[in-house]
Motif scaffolding. Structure first.
Motif, PDB file in Angstrom:
ATOM      1  N   ALA A  35      36.434  14.704  24.868  1.00 30.65           N
ATOM      2  CA  ALA A  35      35.393  14.954  25.862  1.00 30.65           C
ATOM      3  C   ALA A  35      34.742  13.663  26.305  1.00 30.65           C
ATOM      4  N   THR A  36      34.481  12.768  25.354  1.00 33.69           N
ATOM      5  CA  THR A  36      33.829  11.507  25.702  1.00 33.69           C
ATOM      6  C   THR A  36      34.716  10.669  26.602  1.00 33.69           C
ATOM      7  N   GLY A  37      36.037  10.716  26.377  1.00 37.09           N
ATOM      8  CA  GLY A  37      36.957   9.985  27.242  1.00 37.09           C
ATOM      9  C   GLY A  37      36.851  10.443  28.687  1.00 37.09           C
ATOM     10  N   GLN A  38      36.731  11.747  28.862  1.00 37.46           N
ATOM     11  CA  GLN A  38      36.552  12.269  30.222  1.00 37.46           C
ATOM     12  C   GLN A  38      35.204  11.836  30.778  1.00 37.46           C
ATOM     13  N   LEU A  39      34.166  11.917  29.941  1.00 33.40           N
ATOM     14  CA  LEU A  39      32.820  11.560  30.375  1.00 33.40           C
ATOM     15  C   LEU A  39      32.769  10.125  30.874  1.00 33.40           C
ATOM     16  N   VAL A  40      33.418   9.212  30.137  1.00 34.82           N
ATOM     17  CA  VAL A  40      33.350   7.800  30.472  1.00 34.82           C
ATOM     18  C   VAL A  40      34.252   7.457  31.649  1.00 34.82           C
ATOM     19  N   PHE A  54      28.899  18.502  27.380  1.00 31.12           N
ATOM     20  CA  PHE A  54      28.688  19.714  26.585  1.00 31.12           C
ATOM     21  C   PHE A  54      29.722  19.846  25.479  1.00 31.12           C
ATOM     22  N   ASP A  55      30.961  19.448  25.773  1.00 30.06           N
ATOM     23  CA  ASP A  55      32.003  19.586  24.764  1.00 30.06           C
ATOM     24  C   ASP A  55      31.803  18.612  23.610  1.00 30.06           C
ATOM     25  N   LEU A  76      31.108  23.673  26.416  1.00 23.75           N
ATOM     26  CA  LEU A  76      30.770  23.821  25.003  1.00 23.75           C
ATOM     27  C   LEU A  76      31.970  24.281  24.183  1.00 23.75           C
ATOM     28  N   ASP A  77      32.938  24.886  24.852  1.00 25.07           N
ATOM     29  CA  ASP A  77      34.060  25.528  24.165  1.00 25.07           C
ATOM     30  C   ASP A  77      35.384  24.803  24.383  1.00 25.07           C
ATOM     31  N   TRP A  78      35.371  23.642  25.049  1.00 30.86           N
ATOM     32  CA  TRP A  78      36.607  23.000  25.518  1.00 30.86           C
ATOM     33  C   TRP A  78      37.614  22.790  24.396  1.00 30.86           C
ATOM     34  N   VAL A  79      37.256  22.017  23.383  1.00 25.67           N
ATOM     35  CA  VAL A  79      38.162  21.802  22.251  1.00 25.67           C
ATOM     36  C   VAL A  79      37.484  22.188  20.935  1.00 25.67           C
ATOM     37  N   PHE A 117      29.049  17.751  22.188  1.00 25.21           N
ATOM     38  CA  PHE A 117      28.150  18.386  21.220  1.00 25.21           C
ATOM     39  C   PHE A 117      28.747  19.679  20.671  1.00 25.21           C
ATOM     40  N   GLY A 118      29.425  20.439  21.553  1.00 17.94           N
ATOM     41  CA  GLY A 118      30.001  21.699  21.106  1.00 17.94           C
ATOM     42  C   GLY A 118      31.057  21.515  20.035  1.00 17.94           C
ATOM     43  N   THR A 119      31.875  20.462  20.158  1.00 14.40           N
ATOM     44  CA  THR A 119      32.944  20.246  19.192  1.00 14.40           C
ATOM     45  C   THR A 119      32.404  19.745  17.864  1.00 14.40           C
ATOM     46  N   ILE A 120      31.391  18.880  17.899  1.00 16.74           N
ATOM     47  CA  ILE A 120      30.785  18.420  16.646  1.00 16.74           C
ATOM     48  C   ILE A 120      30.111  19.580  15.923  1.00 16.74           C
ATOM     49  N   VAL A 121      29.399  20.411  16.673  1.00 10.98           N
ATOM     50  CA  VAL A 121      28.778  21.592  16.056  1.00 10.98           C
ATOM     51  C   VAL A 121      29.852  22.531  15.508  1.00 10.98           C
ATOM     52  N   SER A 122      30.976  22.651  16.225  1.00 10.61           N
ATOM     53  CA  SER A 122      32.077  23.479  15.737  1.00 10.61           C
ATOM     54  C   SER A 122      32.599  22.962  14.400  1.00 10.61           C
TER      55      SER A 122
END
Length: 427
Positions: free
Chosen positions: A155-160, A289-290, A343-346, A292-297
């Protein structure tokens, strides 16, 4: 070596070197995610410059996704035999060579060879298997959280990268944007060469959370042929119904994320009059969103039934994909989709990795997960080509989004067929 000096310095501050491994892997995976995700930005510029249609470009991206996944089990065997650093550096070199050669391409077959075959093999030599291997080797505790952090790098790669690449492409052309990807890949390779190690014992440590006092057993020598190690694992794992459930659901996971949304959301937004930079920003918002969602997952997967986590992840993803065509592609509707879907991406990766480790053991977890991840990319390749074909033949991406949403609902029901109590598979 720098790694030994750094490990000793961190030990004096009571910091385990495993977290350095997480950091460098996060950075390497972040760059790889930008490389894998960037072609979505280049579809329209390539169409304008060369006259290639969406189906032709999607065929190259489909091959890349498939090879990206099929390489995973063999990448795990390569890591077991030649070490994490050597395999990661080799993979990055292959990707850089493929990207640099593509700057001079003029024919669609060159796109297929370079962006499909070469970059597919290069990125597939690490993929999510690298993170799964580090979590299994370097951490006896917090594995779910570690997998969540490293998966969030996608997700961060996409964000950046995506908004930046989209902006550079609009102003200076796609070749300048691709050149930037090569530069950051070089920075990633330097970091890997300096600090990445194979096992905790290389720097005189036990895995994080391992409180034992007995000497750690020496890692078994991996001299078997790479093909035999990978295919032997597939033979053993295929005897378990758990493997096939995870294989099928991860196929759907890939079809509903990388192959569909990552590749085709930007050109679909263009169909509805949304500018490319704004559409790339939408993907970047999903990345926020992903992350945070993936870390929480990962945190949740250490504490709750992984089957039910997957049930909710796939079910909610399916509902979000079905909702998208009814959002009217308004600012409010797309923002709601970006938050809900992002939030649900990966988020499915941490519980899938934990289920794999539970059922097949830590020594073979990366090899078995490699085959499961291969299914993910087979699904991504199928969706990348299928959605492009839908756009070419039906002038619409919407049938592909409805189909992906329905498949996610099927995946949600399927994971509950896994037995509640772990029964490790003897291999």
């Amino acid at each position: 070596m720098i790694s030994n000096w750094l490990a000793a310095a961190l030990a004096r501050r009571n910091i385990h070197y495993g977290w350095v491994m997480v950091g460098v892997t996060f950075f390497a995976s972040l760059i790889a995610a930008g490389t894998v995700g960037s072609p979505g930005v280049f579809i329209v510029p390539l169409q304008r410059e060369f006259g290639w249609n969406t189906a032709e470009i999607s065929s190259a991206l489909s091959i890349r996704f498939v090879l990206f996944g099929l390489m995973a089990p063999f990448a795990a065997a390569l890591m077991n035999r030649y070490g994490l650093r050597n395999v990661t550096l080799t993979a990055q070199l292959i990707v850089v060579c493929g990207l640099l050669a593509s700057l001079e391409m003029t024919q669609v077959w060159q796109l297929i060879v370079l962006w499909g075959v070469v970059i597919g093999i290069g990125t597939g030599m690490t993929a999510l298997v690298l993170g799964a291997t580090i979590a299994a080797r370097w951490f006896a505790a917090r594995r779910g959280l570690v997998v969540g952090i490293m998966t969030a790098s996608v997700a961060t790669g996409q964000l950046v990268f995506l908004p930046l690449l989209a902006s550079l492409t609009e102003r200076f052309g796609w070749r300048i944007a691709l050149g930037l990807v090569c530069v950051v890949l070089g920075a990633s390779a330097l970091a890997v060469a300096m600090v990445m190690c194979d096992r905790p014992s290389d720097v005189g440590l036990r895995p994080f959370g391992d409180k034992g006092t007995e000497p750690l057993p020496v890692a078994p020598a991996s001299n078997a042929p790479i093909m035999a190690a990978a295919l032997g694992t597939l033979r053993d794992a295929s005897r378990s119904s758990v493997f096939w459930i995870l294989f099928a659901t991860f196929f759907i996971c890939g079809a509903s994320t990388n192959g569909l949304v990552q590749v085709h959301l930007i050109p679909m937004c263009l169909d509805f009059g949304i500018p490319q930079v704004q559409a790339a920003s939408l993907l970047a918002a999903m990345g926020i969103f992903d992350f945070f969602g993936t870390i929480v997952s990962g945190w949740l997967s250490d504490r709750y039934d992984n089957r039910w986590l997957l049930f909710w992840y796939y079910g909610l993803r399916g509902l979000s994909l079905v909702f998208l065509p009814f959002s009217d592609f308004s600012f409010y509707g797309l923002s709601l989709f970006a938050m809900f879907y992002g939030l649900d991406w990966v988020a499915t990766v941490p519980p899938t990795v934990r289920l794999t480790a539970q059922r097949f053991g830590p020594e073979r977890a990366n090899l078995v997960f490699g085959w499961i991840f291969a299914a993910h990319q087979l699904g991504a390749g199928t969706a990348a080509f299928g959605a492009g074909l839908s756009r070419t033949l039906l002038a619409s991406y919407l049938p592909a989004f409805f189909a992906a949403g329905a498949l996610c609902i099927i995946a949600a029901a399927s994971v509950l067929a896994i037995s509640r109590h772990p029964k490790p598979v003897v291999t």
